[in-house]
Scaffold this motif. Structure first.
Motif, short mmCIF file in Angstrom:
data_model
loop_
_atom_site.label_atom_id
_atom_site.label_comp_id
_atom_site.label_asym_id
_atom_site.label_seq_id
_atom_site.Cartn_x
_atom_site.Cartn_y
_atom_site.Cartn_z
N GLY A 87 0.80 -1.21 0.00
CA GLY A 87 0.00 0.00 0.00
C GLY A 87 0.83 1.27 0.00
O GLY A 87 0.31 2.36 0.14
N MET A 88 2.15 1.13 -0.18
CA MET A 88 3.00 2.32 -0.25
C MET A 88 4.25 1.96 -1.05
O MET A 88 4.52 0.80 -1.32
N SER A 89 4.97 2.98 -1.46
CA SER A 89 6.22 2.75 -2.17
C SER A 89 7.28 2.36 -1.14
O SER A 89 7.65 3.16 -0.29
N ASP A 90 7.74 1.14 -1.21
CA ASP A 90 8.72 0.62 -0.25
C ASP A 90 10.09 0.60 -0.93
O ASP A 90 10.44 -0.34 -1.64
N PRO A 111 2.26 -9.33 -10.34
CA PRO A 111 2.04 -7.91 -10.62
C PRO A 111 0.70 -7.36 -10.14
O PRO A 111 0.59 -6.16 -9.88
N GLU A 112 -0.31 -8.22 -9.99
CA GLU A 112 -1.61 -7.74 -9.52
C GLU A 112 -1.53 -7.26 -8.06
O GLU A 112 -2.39 -6.51 -7.61
N GLY A 113 -0.52 -7.73 -7.33
CA GLY A 113 -0.31 -7.27 -5.97
C GLY A 113 -1.14 -8.00 -4.93
O GLY A 113 -0.85 -7.95 -3.74
N THR A 114 -2.19 -8.66 -5.35
CA THR A 114 -3.06 -9.41 -4.44
C THR A 114 -3.75 -10.50 -5.24
O THR A 114 -3.75 -10.49 -6.47
N ARG A 115 -4.35 -11.46 -4.53
CA ARG A 115 -5.03 -12.55 -5.22
C ARG A 115 -6.28 -12.04 -5.94
O ARG A 115 -6.99 -11.17 -5.45
N SER A 116 -6.55 -12.63 -7.08
CA SER A 116 -7.79 -12.34 -7.81
C SER A 116 -8.96 -12.96 -7.05
O SER A 116 -8.90 -14.11 -6.64
N GLY A 127 4.89 -1.85 -10.19
CA GLY A 127 6.13 -2.45 -9.70
C GLY A 127 6.81 -3.38 -10.69
O GLY A 127 8.04 -3.35 -10.83
N ALA A 128 6.03 -4.19 -11.39
CA ALA A 128 6.63 -5.11 -12.38
C ALA A 128 7.35 -4.32 -13.47
O ALA A 128 8.47 -4.66 -13.86
N GLY A 129 6.70 -3.26 -13.96
CA GLY A 129 7.32 -2.42 -14.98
C GLY A 129 8.58 -1.74 -14.46
O GLY A 129 9.58 -1.62 -15.17
N GLU A 175 3.97 1.81 -15.93
CA GLU A 175 2.60 1.35 -16.16
C GLU A 175 2.46 0.68 -17.52
O GLU A 175 1.86 -0.40 -17.65
N GLU A 176 3.01 1.33 -18.56
CA GLU A 176 2.92 0.76 -19.92
C GLU A 176 3.65 -0.58 -19.99
O GLU A 176 3.18 -1.54 -20.60
N THR A 177 4.79 -0.65 -19.32
CA THR A 177 5.58 -1.88 -19.33
C THR A 177 4.84 -3.00 -18.60
O THR A 177 4.78 -4.14 -19.08
N THR A 178 4.23 -2.66 -17.45
CA THR A 178 3.43 -3.66 -16.73
C THR A 178 2.27 -4.13 -17.60
O THR A 178 1.99 -5.34 -17.64
#
Length: 193
Positions: A87-90, A111-116, A127-129, A175-178
């Motif tokens: 929830g923050m830039s670490d 990359p989704e950061g949480t489970r679907s 983050g992935a990008g 964002e575009e890369t992700t």
């Protein structure tokens, strides 16, 4: 045998008979050098399943709270997990991830950061990008195709590395890369579902 190797063997012995996972595309995985492994996230079992099916050891970010759990907190670093504040830039987690890649290891991300919630692919976070653009890692998409139901097969599909050099050259946004990475994961899901 390292603790990572032992844990990998033990987890495989438990999960393989229950979920009978089929691994596709293992030959697409780079044999050496830094790799950013990006997979969809449908279940809590995704990290161990990716960890035991990937041809090389994988380092994962894990939510910081897990490192405060008495025994688990001591065990996680030994099985290649490191903390991230959600929830923050670490910045510390970002530095750790880049260091892992730079040292020629595999950094695993969801990359989704949480489970679907519904099993469908969600939107990827930047983050992935970030890791793809700030490193020279080969970016490997991975599709986990479930659902996880006992004695029903799941598939773990490793795609060919994504060529993102053009995005690096023109300094594309994270964002575009992700989005490009997520599209590759979606293509694998559609092809193997």
């Amino acid at each position: 045998m390292t603790l990572y190797g032992f844990a990998r063997s033990a987890v495989n012995a438990v999960l393989k008979p229950i979920y009978r996972y089929e691994v596709i595309g293992r030959e697409n995985f780079p044999k050496e050098g830094g790799v950013l492994l990006c997979a969809n996230h449908i279940d809590n079992l995704d990290p161990p399943v990716v960890g035991i099916t990937a041809p090389r050891p994988v380092y994962f970010m894990a939510k910081e709270e897990l490192f405060n759990v008495p025994v688990l907190g001591k065990l996680l670093p030994k099985i290649h997990a490191f903390p991230v504040k959600r929830g923050m830039s670490d910045r510390e987690a970002l530095r750790n991830g880049l260091k892992i890649i730079k040292e020629g290891n595999v950094l695993g991300l969801f990359p989704e950061g949480t489970r679907s919630k519904n099993g469908e692919l969600g939107k990827g976070l930047a983050g992935a990008g970030f890791f793809a653009l700030r490193s020279s890692a080969e970016v490997v998409p991975c599709a986990i195709i479930g659902p996880y139901k006992p004695f029903r097969k799941i598939k773990v599909v490793y795609g060919k590395p994504i060529n993102i050099q053009e995005l690096r050259d023109r300094k594309a946004s994270a964002e575009e890369t992700t989005d490009m990475i997520m599209n590759e994961i979606r293509t694998l899901i559609d092809a193997y579902r």
